[in-house]
Design a protein around this motif. Structure first.
Motif, PDB file in Angstrom:
ATOM      1  N   LEU A  34      34.561  23.658  63.261  1.00  0.00           N
ATOM      2  CA  LEU A  34      36.007  23.888  63.231  1.00  0.00           C
ATOM      3  C   LEU A  34      36.574  22.553  63.691  1.00  0.00           C
ATOM      4  CD1 LEU A  34      35.905  27.077  65.482  1.00  0.00           C
ATOM      5  CD2 LEU A  34      35.973  27.075  62.980  1.00  0.00           C
ATOM      6  N   ALA A  35      37.495  21.976  62.915  1.00  0.00           N
ATOM      7  CA  ALA A  35      37.948  20.623  63.268  1.00  0.00           C
ATOM      8  C   ALA A  35      39.475  20.524  63.309  1.00  0.00           C
ATOM      9  CB  ALA A  35      37.357  19.624  62.273  1.00  0.00           C
ATOM     10  N   PRO A  36      40.116  21.258  64.203  1.00  0.00           N
ATOM     11  CA  PRO A  36      41.575  21.201  64.255  1.00  0.00           C
ATOM     12  C   PRO A  36      42.099  19.916  64.904  1.00  0.00           C
ATOM     13  CG  PRO A  36      40.747  22.665  65.966  1.00  0.00           C
ATOM     14  CD  PRO A  36      39.551  22.186  65.189  1.00  0.00           C
ATOM     15  N   SER A  37      43.277  19.495  64.477  1.00  0.00           N
ATOM     16  CA  SER A  37      43.949  18.347  65.110  1.00  0.00           C
ATOM     17  C   SER A  37      45.032  18.900  66.025  1.00  0.00           C
ATOM     18  CB  SER A  37      44.624  17.470  64.047  1.00  0.00           C
ATOM     19  OG  SER A  37      43.664  17.024  63.129  1.00  0.00           O
ATOM     20  N   PRO A  38      45.059  18.470  67.288  1.00  0.00           N
ATOM     21  CA  PRO A  38      46.059  19.013  68.218  1.00  0.00           C
ATOM     22  C   PRO A  38      47.417  18.336  68.063  1.00  0.00           C
ATOM     23  CG  PRO A  38      44.639  17.487  69.368  1.00  0.00           C
ATOM     24  CD  PRO A  38      44.162  17.506  67.942  1.00  0.00           C
ATOM     25  N   ASN A  96      37.612  18.697  68.499  1.00  0.00           N
ATOM     26  CA  ASN A  96      39.025  18.446  68.729  1.00  0.00           C
ATOM     27  C   ASN A  96      39.368  17.087  68.110  1.00  0.00           C
ATOM     28  OD1 ASN A  96      41.564  18.172  69.917  1.00  0.00           O
ATOM     29  ND2 ASN A  96      40.732  17.661  71.940  1.00  0.00           N
ATOM     30  N   GLU A  97      40.116  17.085  67.011  1.00  0.00           N
ATOM     31  CA  GLU A  97      40.356  15.831  66.284  1.00  0.00           C
ATOM     32  C   GLU A  97      41.611  15.149  66.825  1.00  0.00           C
ATOM     33  OE1 GLU A  97      39.440  16.148  62.035  1.00  0.00           O
ATOM     34  OE2 GLU A  97      37.378  16.096  62.763  1.00  0.00           O
ATOM     35  N   ASP A  98      41.456  14.626  68.018  1.00  0.00           N
ATOM     36  CA  ASP A  98      42.597  14.080  68.774  1.00  0.00           C
ATOM     37  C   ASP A  98      42.643  12.557  68.759  1.00  0.00           C
ATOM     38  OD1 ASP A  98      40.313  13.660  70.207  1.00  0.00           O
ATOM     39  OD2 ASP A  98      41.131  14.251  72.146  1.00  0.00           O
ATOM     40  N   ALA A 153      40.499   5.615  61.313  1.00  0.00           N
ATOM     41  CA  ALA A 153      41.207   6.538  60.421  1.00  0.00           C
ATOM     42  C   ALA A 153      40.423   7.846  60.275  1.00  0.00           C
ATOM     43  CB  ALA A 153      41.411   5.882  59.060  1.00  0.00           C
ATOM     44  N   TYR A 154      41.137   8.882  59.915  1.00  0.00           N
ATOM     45  CA  TYR A 154      40.552  10.215  59.752  1.00  0.00           C
ATOM     46  C   TYR A 154      39.271  10.202  58.919  1.00  0.00           C
ATOM     47  CZ  TYR A 154      39.911  14.532  57.127  1.00  0.00           C
ATOM     48  OH  TYR A 154      39.339  15.598  56.495  1.00  0.00           O
ATOM     49  N   GLN A 155      39.307   9.523  57.753  1.00  0.00           N
ATOM     50  CA  GLN A 155      38.151   9.586  56.834  1.00  0.00           C
ATOM     51  C   GLN A 155      36.879   9.089  57.512  1.00  0.00           C
ATOM     52  OE1 GLN A 155      38.858  11.114  54.161  1.00  0.00           O
ATOM     53  NE2 GLN A 155      40.979  10.638  53.651  1.00  0.00           N
ATOM     54  N   VAL A 206      33.727  23.594  55.981  1.00  0.00           N
ATOM     55  CA  VAL A 206      34.730  24.522  55.424  1.00  0.00           C
ATOM     56  C   VAL A 206      36.082  23.940  55.795  1.00  0.00           C
ATOM     57  CG1 VAL A 206      35.668  26.862  55.495  1.00  0.00           C
ATOM     58  CG2 VAL A 206      33.198  26.514  55.715  1.00  0.00           C
ATOM     59  N   ARG A 207      36.925  23.709  54.804  1.00  0.00           N
ATOM     60  CA  ARG A 207      38.243  23.110  55.073  1.00  0.00           C
ATOM     61  C   ARG A 207      39.213  23.544  53.981  1.00  0.00           C
ATOM     62  NH1 ARG A 207      36.202  17.097  53.534  1.00  0.00           N
ATOM     63  NH2 ARG A 207      36.123  16.860  55.783  1.00  0.00           N
ATOM     64  N   GLY A 208      40.497  23.242  54.185  1.00  0.00           N
ATOM     65  CA  GLY A 208      41.513  23.627  53.218  1.00  0.00           C
ATOM     66  C   GLY A 208      41.434  22.789  51.948  1.00  0.00           C
TER      67      GLY A 208
HETATM   68  N1  GLU Z   1      41.481  17.695  61.463  1.00  0.00           N
HETATM   69  C1  GLU Z   1      41.833  17.922  60.107  1.00  0.00           C
HETATM   70  C2  GLU Z   1      43.061  18.787  60.027  1.00  0.00           C
HETATM   71  O1  GLU Z   1      43.373  19.474  60.994  1.00  0.00           O
HETATM   72  C3  GLU Z   1      40.793  18.627  59.290  1.00  0.00           C
HETATM   73  C4  GLU Z   1      39.522  17.918  59.266  1.00  0.00           C
HETATM   74  C5  GLU Z   1      38.474  18.382  58.294  1.00  0.00           C
HETATM   75  O2  GLU Z   1      38.303  19.565  58.013  1.00  0.00           O
HETATM   76  O3  GLU Z   1      37.770  17.506  57.870  1.00  0.00           O
HETATM   77  O4  GLU Z   1      43.708  18.770  59.008  1.00  0.00           O
END
Ligand code: GLU
Length: 287
Positions: free
Chosen positions: A16-20, A50-52, A200-202, A218-220
């Protein structure tokens, strides 16, 4: 000839990789619930990350809120010894050394170049971002720079990954089927390190998915083109990519995909208005 079997079995590891950077909404509930269900079904491990990374946009109160909201939804993750940090989660802000090492490898391998274009230059010359992707297609202005070797550290300029224009990046998504994107038109030379010295995110996601031995992401579906970029990064780093499962996006009544600006559809708001977790998941289209 005897058959050689591997001495280990590759068990499912999801994340699970949410950004706060705001409150989680119904769309996140859907993605994270699916990730949790798939980990359970495969007797796997689920990791919270936690993608902070972005110091300007990340806030500790949103990190706390996302932990509470995930727990309230009934989502559980590994809090075992392989998860450092508070709440049994990894935090990207503590993992800079890993990203830096990857930046060095990519720079030495000739995959990156420094870019000094300003936001204004880009806005004037690049094509507009579309609904599902927010990085402009970079026109390649700085590609010919010859000063890569002069940079011992990434700070001070933007760093871009040089894509091969016209290359087709293809992958089989576990949910949406075959996906196909063309480098140079669906996405351009993308950022791997920002001039304000933030990875960067990537880059961060690729480094972490590999380091955490993630087998399924699993992501959107808003991140489909990011997945294509990440596959190029993984190839450049010589690592094996995980499987991908992209979830359909949840949209509001007007058909607009949910974002952190949709406060009324945040899990927090719905919970405070008396809705049960089951009802929120039902709203999210689950099951
Ligand atoms: N942290 C990213 C977001 O909240 C998603 C990262 C991912 O699924 O790779 O949009």
């Amino acid at each position: 000839m005897s058959k050689v079997s591997p001495s280990f079995s590759l068990s499912h590891r999801g994340r699970l990789a949410p950004s706060p950077t705001g409150l989680l909404h119904v769309g996140h509930a859907r993605t994270f619930w699916i990730a949790a269900q798939r980990a359970t079904a495969n007797q796997g491990t689920l990791i919270l990350r936690n993608e902070d990374l972005d110091p300007q946009r990340s806030r500790a109160e949103f990190a706390r809120a996302m932990i509470e909201d995930l727990r309230w939804l009934g989502i559980r993750w590994s809090e075992g010894s392989d998860c450092g940090g508070p709440y049994g989660a990894y935090s990207q802000s503590e993992r800079r050394a890993y990203y830096l090492e990857a930046w060095r490898r990519l720079r030495d391998g000739g995959f990156l170049y420094p870019c000094i274009c300003s936001r204004k230059d880009l806005a004037q010359s690049a094509s507009a971002p579309n609904d599902t992707d927010d990085e402009l297609v970079y026109p390649g202005t700085c590609r010919a720079r010859k000063d890569v070797a002069e940079f011992m550290e990434p700070a001070g300029v933007n760093w871009r990954f040089h894509v091969r224009d016209g290359e087709v990046v293809e992958f089989a998504d576990l949910n949406l089927g075959r996906q196909c994107y063309v480098a140079g038109s669906d996405f351009g030379d993308f950022l791997v390190w920002r001039r304000d010295d933030v990875p960067a995110y990537q880059l961060a996601v690729v480094v972490d998915d590999v380091a955490m031995r993630i087998t399924e992401v699993v992501r959107g579906a808003d991140l489909l083109k990011s997945t294509a970029r990440q596959l190029l990064l993984m190839r450049a780093l010589g690592v094996t990519a995980p499987d991908y499962f992209h979830c359909e996006l949840v949209r509001d009544a007007a058909g607009v995909r949910l974002s952190k600006r949709h406060d009324a559809l945040s899990i927090r708001h719905l919970r405070e208005s008396g809705m049960t977790a089951e009802k929120v998941l039902e709203m999210a289209g689950w099951p």
